[in-house]
Design a protein around this motif. Sequence first.
Motif, PDB file in Angstrom:
ATOM      1  N   ARG A 184     155.099  10.297  43.399  1.00 14.40           N
ATOM      2  CA  ARG A 184     153.754  10.521  43.953  1.00 14.40           C
ATOM      3  C   ARG A 184     152.795  10.775  42.787  1.00 14.40           C
ATOM      4  O   ARG A 184     152.985  11.695  41.996  1.00 14.40           O
ATOM      5  CB  ARG A 184     153.749  11.696  44.917  1.00 14.40           C
ATOM      6  N   VAL A 185     151.743   9.946  42.702  1.00 12.44           N
ATOM      7  CA  VAL A 185     150.760  10.019  41.614  1.00 12.44           C
ATOM      8  C   VAL A 185     149.375  10.231  42.225  1.00 12.44           C
ATOM      9  O   VAL A 185     148.931   9.423  43.054  1.00 12.44           O
ATOM     10  CB  VAL A 185     150.775   8.736  40.761  1.00 12.44           C
ATOM     11  N   LYS A 186     148.712  11.310  41.817  1.00  9.62           N
ATOM     12  CA  LYS A 186     147.383  11.643  42.346  1.00  9.62           C
ATOM     13  C   LYS A 186     146.312  11.217  41.351  1.00  9.62           C
ATOM     14  O   LYS A 186     146.459  11.415  40.138  1.00  9.62           O
ATOM     15  CB  LYS A 186     147.297  13.146  42.594  1.00  9.62           C
ATOM     16  N   ILE A 187     145.241  10.612  41.861  1.00  6.26           N
ATOM     17  CA  ILE A 187     144.119  10.225  40.999  1.00  6.26           C
ATOM     18  C   ILE A 187     142.891  11.052  41.396  1.00  6.26           C
ATOM     19  O   ILE A 187     142.768  11.517  42.535  1.00  6.26           O
ATOM     20  CB  ILE A 187     143.811   8.712  41.090  1.00  6.26           C
ATOM     21  N   SER A 188     141.970  11.214  40.454  1.00 11.33           N
ATOM     22  CA  SER A 188     140.801  12.067  40.715  1.00 11.33           C
ATOM     23  C   SER A 188     139.656  11.338  41.399  1.00 11.33           C
ATOM     24  O   SER A 188     138.666  11.962  41.785  1.00 11.33           O
ATOM     25  CB  SER A 188     140.309  12.673  39.390  1.00 11.33           C
ATOM     26  N   GLU A 189     139.734  10.022  41.563  1.00  8.80           N
ATOM     27  CA  GLU A 189     138.690   9.234  42.239  1.00  8.80           C
ATOM     28  C   GLU A 189     139.297   8.590  43.488  1.00  8.80           C
ATOM     29  O   GLU A 189     139.764   7.447  43.451  1.00  8.80           O
ATOM     30  CB  GLU A 189     138.136   8.165  41.296  1.00  8.80           C
ATOM     31  N   PRO A 190     139.310   9.316  44.625  1.00  7.89           N
ATOM     32  CA  PRO A 190     139.946   8.781  45.843  1.00  7.89           C
ATOM     33  C   PRO A 190     139.379   7.447  46.292  1.00  7.89           C
ATOM     34  O   PRO A 190     140.087   6.643  46.898  1.00  7.89           O
ATOM     35  CB  PRO A 190     139.683   9.873  46.883  1.00  7.89           C
ATOM     36  N   ALA A 191     138.122   7.162  45.990  1.00  5.85           N
ATOM     37  CA  ALA A 191     137.524   5.904  46.436  1.00  5.85           C
ATOM     38  C   ALA A 191     138.187   4.698  45.780  1.00  5.85           C
ATOM     39  O   ALA A 191     138.107   3.579  46.298  1.00  5.85           O
ATOM     40  CB  ALA A 191     136.020   5.914  46.121  1.00  5.85           C
ATOM     41  N   GLN A 192     138.840   4.908  44.652  1.00  7.00           N
ATOM     42  CA  GLN A 192     139.470   3.800  43.924  1.00  7.00           C
ATOM     43  C   GLN A 192     140.990   3.748  44.157  1.00  7.00           C
ATOM     44  O   GLN A 192     141.705   3.100  43.394  1.00  7.00           O
ATOM     45  CB  GLN A 192     139.199   3.955  42.421  1.00  7.00           C
ATOM     46  N   ILE A 193     141.467   4.422  45.204  1.00 11.93           N
ATOM     47  CA  ILE A 193     142.912   4.511  45.418  1.00 11.93           C
ATOM     48  C   ILE A 193     143.546   3.145  45.672  1.00 11.93           C
ATOM     49  O   ILE A 193     144.658   2.856  45.215  1.00 11.93           O
ATOM     50  CB  ILE A 193     143.223   5.488  46.589  1.00 11.93           C
ATOM     51  N   GLN A 194     142.825   2.260  46.400  1.00  9.64           N
ATOM     52  CA  GLN A 194     143.389   0.938  46.680  1.00  9.64           C
ATOM     53  C   GLN A 194     143.488   0.097  45.407  1.00  9.64           C
ATOM     54  O   GLN A 194     144.452  -0.660  45.216  1.00  9.64           O
ATOM     55  CB  GLN A 194     142.560   0.214  47.739  1.00  9.64           C
ATOM     56  N   GLN A 195     142.469   0.229  44.538  1.00  6.78           N
ATOM     57  CA  GLN A 195     142.531  -0.497  43.268  1.00  6.78           C
ATOM     58  C   GLN A 195     143.716  -0.011  42.437  1.00  6.78           C
ATOM     59  O   GLN A 195     144.459  -0.823  41.849  1.00  6.78           O
ATOM     60  CB  GLN A 195     141.224  -0.285  42.478  1.00  6.78           C
ATOM     61  N   ALA A 196     143.913   1.313  42.407  1.00  6.72           N
ATOM     62  CA  ALA A 196     145.035   1.860  41.645  1.00  6.72           C
ATOM     63  C   ALA A 196     146.372   1.404  42.243  1.00  6.72           C
ATOM     64  O   ALA A 196     147.308   1.045  41.521  1.00  6.72           O
ATOM     65  CB  ALA A 196     144.964   3.383  41.631  1.00  6.72           C
ATOM     66  N   ALA A 197     146.461   1.391  43.593  1.00  7.36           N
ATOM     67  CA  ALA A 197     147.695   0.953  44.244  1.00  7.36           C
ATOM     68  C   ALA A 197     147.983  -0.515  43.943  1.00  7.36           C
ATOM     69  O   ALA A 197     149.139  -0.912  43.745  1.00  7.36           O
ATOM     70  CB  ALA A 197     147.609   1.183  45.747  1.00  7.36           C
ATOM     71  N   THR A 198     146.926  -1.322  43.884  1.00  8.70           N
ATOM     72  CA  THR A 198     147.102  -2.743  43.568  1.00  8.70           C
ATOM     73  C   THR A 198     147.647  -2.921  42.152  1.00  8.70           C
ATOM     74  O   THR A 198     148.508  -3.772  41.891  1.00  8.70           O
ATOM     75  CB  THR A 198     145.760  -3.485  43.715  1.00  8.70           C
ATOM     76  N   LEU A 199     147.151  -2.099  41.231  1.00  4.47           N
ATOM     77  CA  LEU A 199     147.662  -2.167  39.863  1.00  4.47           C
ATOM     78  C   LEU A 199     149.148  -1.827  39.817  1.00  4.47           C
ATOM     79  O   LEU A 199     149.937  -2.496  39.137  1.00  4.47           O
ATOM     80  CB  LEU A 199     146.880  -1.202  38.968  1.00  4.47           C
ATOM     81  N   VAL A 200     149.530  -0.787  40.559  1.00  5.04           N
ATOM     82  CA  VAL A 200     150.944  -0.373  40.558  1.00  5.04           C
ATOM     83  C   VAL A 200     151.803  -1.452  41.211  1.00  5.04           C
ATOM     84  O   VAL A 200     152.923  -1.733  40.761  1.00  5.04           O
ATOM     85  CB  VAL A 200     151.105   0.974  41.283  1.00  5.04           C
ATOM     86  N   ARG A 201     151.292  -2.085  42.276  1.00 12.38           N
ATOM     87  CA  ARG A 201     152.068  -3.159  42.917  1.00 12.38           C
ATOM     88  C   ARG A 201     152.331  -4.312  41.950  1.00 12.38           C
ATOM     89  O   ARG A 201     153.289  -5.048  42.099  1.00 12.38           O
ATOM     90  CB  ARG A 201     151.325  -3.679  44.153  1.00 12.38           C
ATOM     91  N   GLY A 202     151.459  -4.459  40.970  1.00 13.26           N
ATOM     92  CA  GLY A 202     151.675  -5.514  39.981  1.00 13.26           C
ATOM     93  C   GLY A 202     152.912  -5.283  39.121  1.00 13.26           C
ATOM     94  O   GLY A 202     153.379  -6.205  38.442  1.00 13.26           O
ATOM     95  N   LEU A 203     153.433  -4.051  39.141  1.00 13.05           N
ATOM     96  CA  LEU A 203     154.660  -3.761  38.385  1.00 13.05           C
ATOM     97  C   LEU A 203     155.921  -4.174  39.134  1.00 13.05           C
ATOM     98  O   LEU A 203     157.019  -4.130  38.581  1.00 13.05           O
ATOM     99  CB  LEU A 203     154.739  -2.264  38.069  1.00 13.05           C
ATOM    100  N   ALA A 204     155.770  -4.539  40.401  1.00 18.72           N
ATOM    101  CA  ALA A 204     156.929  -4.894  41.221  1.00 18.72           C
ATOM    102  C   ALA A 204     157.596  -6.157  40.683  1.00 18.72           C
ATOM    103  O   ALA A 204     156.929  -7.073  40.188  1.00 18.72           O
ATOM    104  CB  ALA A 204     156.510  -5.095  42.672  1.00 18.72           C
ATOM    105  N   ARG A 205     158.907  -6.192  40.778  1.00 15.07           N
ATOM    106  CA  ARG A 205     159.690  -7.347  40.337  1.00 15.07           C
ATOM    107  C   ARG A 205     160.535  -7.848  41.503  1.00 15.07           C
ATOM    108  O   ARG A 205     160.887  -7.070  42.393  1.00 15.07           O
ATOM    109  CB  ARG A 205     160.599  -6.962  39.169  1.00 15.07           C
ATOM    110  N   PRO A 206     160.908  -9.107  41.485  1.00 13.67           N
ATOM    111  CA  PRO A 206     161.768  -9.622  42.562  1.00 13.67           C
ATOM    112  C   PRO A 206     163.130  -8.937  42.539  1.00 13.67           C
ATOM    113  O   PRO A 206     163.657  -8.611  41.476  1.00 13.67           O
ATOM    114  CB  PRO A 206     161.889 -11.121  42.244  1.00 13.67           C
TER     115      PRO A 206
END
Length: 553
Positions: A125-147
């Motif tokens: 669980r990772v908390k960010i200080s700008e809740p409005a950008q949570i989807q952008q941050a989640a999209t970045l993390v999803r980019g780390l996913a591998r098959p």
Amino acid sequence: MLQIDLWKRVLIWAVCALGLLLAMPNAFYQKVEVRNDAVAAIEMGQSGNELEEQAASWPSFLPSGLVNLGLDLRGGAHLLAEVQVADVYEARIKSLWPEIRDLLRQERATIGTIRLQPSPADELRVKISEPAQIQQAATLVRGLARPVTSLSGALQNDIDVATEGDTIVVQLSEAEKLATDERTVQQALEIIRRRIDEVGTREPTIQRQGSDRILIQVPGIGSAAELKDIIGTTAQLTFHPVVGRGSDAEQSPGAGNDIFPSLDEEGVYYIVESAPVVTGEELVDAQPSFDQNGQPAVSFRFNPTGARKFGDYTAENIGSPFAIVLDNEVVSAPVIQAHISGGSGIITGRFSVEETTNLAVLLRAGALPAGLTFLEERTIGPELGQDSIDAGRIACIVAFGAVLVFMFLSYGMFGLFANIALILNVGLIFGLLSMIGGTLTLPGIAGIVLTIGMAVDANVLVFERIREELKTSKGPARAIDLGYEKALSAILDANITTFITAVILFAVGSGPVRGFAITLGLGILTSVFTAIFVTRLMIVMWFERRRPKTIEV
């Protein structure tokens, strides 16, 4: 008519002689076994007059292969272990944090500061200080996913990323958990096998049982506790940056950190970053050695990937302490004095020479990917094994004698030929088992007893067919020839179907079932050979010498 080429006769008798020669060492089992152990010890560098005498106790020009005795015949230890696959989920999730942290730090201007939150073992669980950008941050993390690297998980990713308010929640996907379970058990299976092989045990049985269990049977070992000492240590070697040091075991290490006790310094605890810089998986060698003070130690060497990571970290953190952690204990925490580029190092501590040898064995074999829980443990004494051997010997003698008497009373001279072939058949079975290094178990003895009963089936078919041909007023030579010719199809049909059954038992069975399948399959091969070739050759040779006008079967 009855004719067998000379080269075929020579080949048949040569096969029989070779089989009996290979089986012969089993008649002197203890003597040959002592000789083999002495030769193995000499090859490993040991020396001594006693070893040389033992190695010379059996002629070197004779075969020395033995039929290995299984757990139920030799005695030994039996363990059923369960692999704690859930431990791997936690380690895998923890290892994602440095990668996620470095990625989100690059976007700090947009998403604000990031902070790791206390999380369940299988979540990050990772908390960010700008809740409005949570989807952008989640999209970045999803980019780390591998098959997922498995057939069942094709086209699926290894992590699931969700959001809860201003917090990103990262978990392993179900497909990745299944693939991780499979990899973990297979890796544990291979590492257990390597550890047991390192100590030179004879013919262990190490098999997967169910989805997360491993069956371990090692003949000749003293006790289940001794076997657990060999395989029960996880030997997880990791290298962590040190955050702090203290004397309070209850202090909070903080998010993303762990607290480990010192192995040498009583009451001292180190706070280290959870994500290791290098792990024992990247070791390629470990050997017992001595440090600059002449104290026992273990030297190690990394593979190129580990050496590069180790070298980069030491170059960037000169003057900082670096913890060497073995099974959640800090072995040592030296200060990095200079860039270490060679990818090698040394582990020092309060070790004895024996402890450094054992530790080197464990590190060379590799770290178990997860802990083991021993659900069942049994020690089978050699006395019980000897009782099994004696009971099996009696069963074989009774079965053997009954078949010999029956064949002689039923078929006279022809029955005597079948009996000789039967004796050769049993010798050939042991010769083949010795040649392939097979293991004989109590069910394997049952397979031999069954083979003794089945071995005369082919002869019975042939002899009964010869009887039928004699009733049609054919001459003895023609009757014998037709008897073998017309019985061949029935012999092959019966034995091929039984052999297929033995192959299936071997393929899908485990442990005792496989022991039964091996002796049954080899017995079918040898019984067909002796019935079709050996018995026929003996009858032909007898017929050529006697030239009888009539025969009685």
